[in-house]
Scaffold this active site. Structure first.
Site, PDB file in Angstrom:
ATOM      1  N   CYS A  83       0.829  -1.204   0.000  1.00 28.70           N
ATOM      2  CA  CYS A  83       0.000   0.000   0.000  1.00 28.70           C
ATOM      3  C   CYS A  83       0.869   1.262   0.000  1.00 28.70           C
ATOM      4  O   CYS A  83       1.425   1.620  -1.029  1.00 28.70           O
ATOM      5  CB  CYS A  83      -0.979  -0.042   1.169  1.00 28.70           C
ATOM      6  SG  CYS A  83      -2.354   1.139   0.985  1.00 28.70           S
ATOM      7  N   HIS A 186      -2.928  -5.201   1.548  1.00 31.22           N
ATOM      8  CA  HIS A 186      -2.241  -5.432   2.822  1.00 31.22           C
ATOM      9  C   HIS A 186      -2.165  -6.922   3.165  1.00 31.22           C
ATOM     10  O   HIS A 186      -2.972  -7.426   3.949  1.00 31.22           O
ATOM     11  CB  HIS A 186      -2.989  -4.713   3.953  1.00 31.22           C
ATOM     12  CG  HIS A 186      -2.944  -3.232   3.892  1.00 31.22           C
ATOM     13  ND1 HIS A 186      -2.019  -2.483   4.582  1.00 31.22           N
ATOM     14  CD2 HIS A 186      -3.715  -2.349   3.210  1.00 31.22           C
ATOM     15  CE1 HIS A 186      -2.223  -1.197   4.342  1.00 31.22           C
ATOM     16  NE2 HIS A 186      -3.241  -1.089   3.515  1.00 31.22           N
ATOM     17  N   GLU A 188      -0.218  -8.293   5.095  1.00 35.18           N
ATOM     18  CA  GLU A 188       0.143  -8.433   6.513  1.00 35.18           C
ATOM     19  C   GLU A 188      -1.072  -8.518   7.418  1.00 35.18           C
ATOM     20  O   GLU A 188      -0.940  -8.872   8.603  1.00 35.18           O
ATOM     21  CB  GLU A 188       1.041  -7.270   6.948  1.00 35.18           C
ATOM     22  CG  GLU A 188       0.373  -5.922   7.099  1.00 35.18           C
ATOM     23  CD  GLU A 188       0.244  -5.137   5.802  1.00 35.18           C
ATOM     24  OE1 GLU A 188      -0.087  -3.939   5.877  1.00 35.18           O
ATOM     25  OE2 GLU A 188       0.449  -5.731   4.713  1.00 35.18           O
TER      26      GLU A 188
END
Length: 206
Positions: A83, A186, A188
């Protein structure tokens, strides 16, 4: 392949630092926070997390990390940005502040907040080149997309070209150029470490 865990830094100025560190550890790396220029010399790779790209850009300059990090990436340090990290790694960012800094790690042009504001955040499944096990579930939060790629940039994922995708249909949301990877979403935040495992493989192979 060596069993020694590569040391992968996570830029720890702002953003999803802990989330990336946890995923890197699960993917077989030793994750360390990076806040000072001298810490760059200890790294085998670096992650630029999601967050706010203009804030991160200013902090890179404030902490004297901008030029040293740019030089290390240009010298072959593997890097992965999600991002805001994608925006920082790009050669050019559209709809950004005129004083925003770029790390020039990827020959791409990105558009900030391309999918809309915070309320327009969404999730979806993507086919992703280079990972096994089927589609990736992706979370987009005020995400960019890639408007243009230069020679040598491999497209890893696009928004599916479906009837309800609108202007986002087939937009590029993940790329790789050599040892530099970036995603508009994202990984993560999903609990699926396959993108991080791909990056750790890149680090090991460098």
């Amino acid at each position: 392949m060596s069993n020694v865990r590569p040391v992968v830094g996570v830029l720890a100025l702002q953003g999803d630092v802990r989330e990336h560190a946890a995923m890197l550890e699960r993917a077989g790396a030793r994750a360390v926070p990076v806040r000072r220029p001298e810490e760059l010399s200890e790294l085998d790779g670096i992650v630029l997390p999601g967050g706010e790209s203009t804030t991160m850009s200013r902090l890179l300059a404030t902490f004297d990390l901008l030029e040293p990090l740019r030089e290390r990436i240009a010298g072959g340090l593997p890097a992965f940005g999600s991002c805001a990290g994608m925006i920082l790694l790009a050669k050019q960012a559209l709809d950004g502040r005129p004083d925003q800094h770029q790390l020039d790690g990827l020959d791409i042009v990105v558009r900030r907040n391309a999918f809309g504001r915070q309320v327009d955040s969404f999730e979806g499944d993507l086919d992703f080149t280079g990972v096994d096990g089927g589609p990736l579930h992706a979370i987009f939060i005020r995400a960019p997309w890639v408007e243009k790629t230069g020679e040598g940039v491999e497209v890893l994922a696009r928004i599916p070209d479906t009837g309800d995708a609108g202007a986002a249909a087939a937009r590029i949301v993940a790329v790789r150029q050599g040892t530099v990877l970036a995603t508009a979403f994202h990984p993560e935040l999903t609990g699926d470490e396959r993108v991080h495992r791909l990056f750790v493989r890149v680090v090991r192979d460098t």
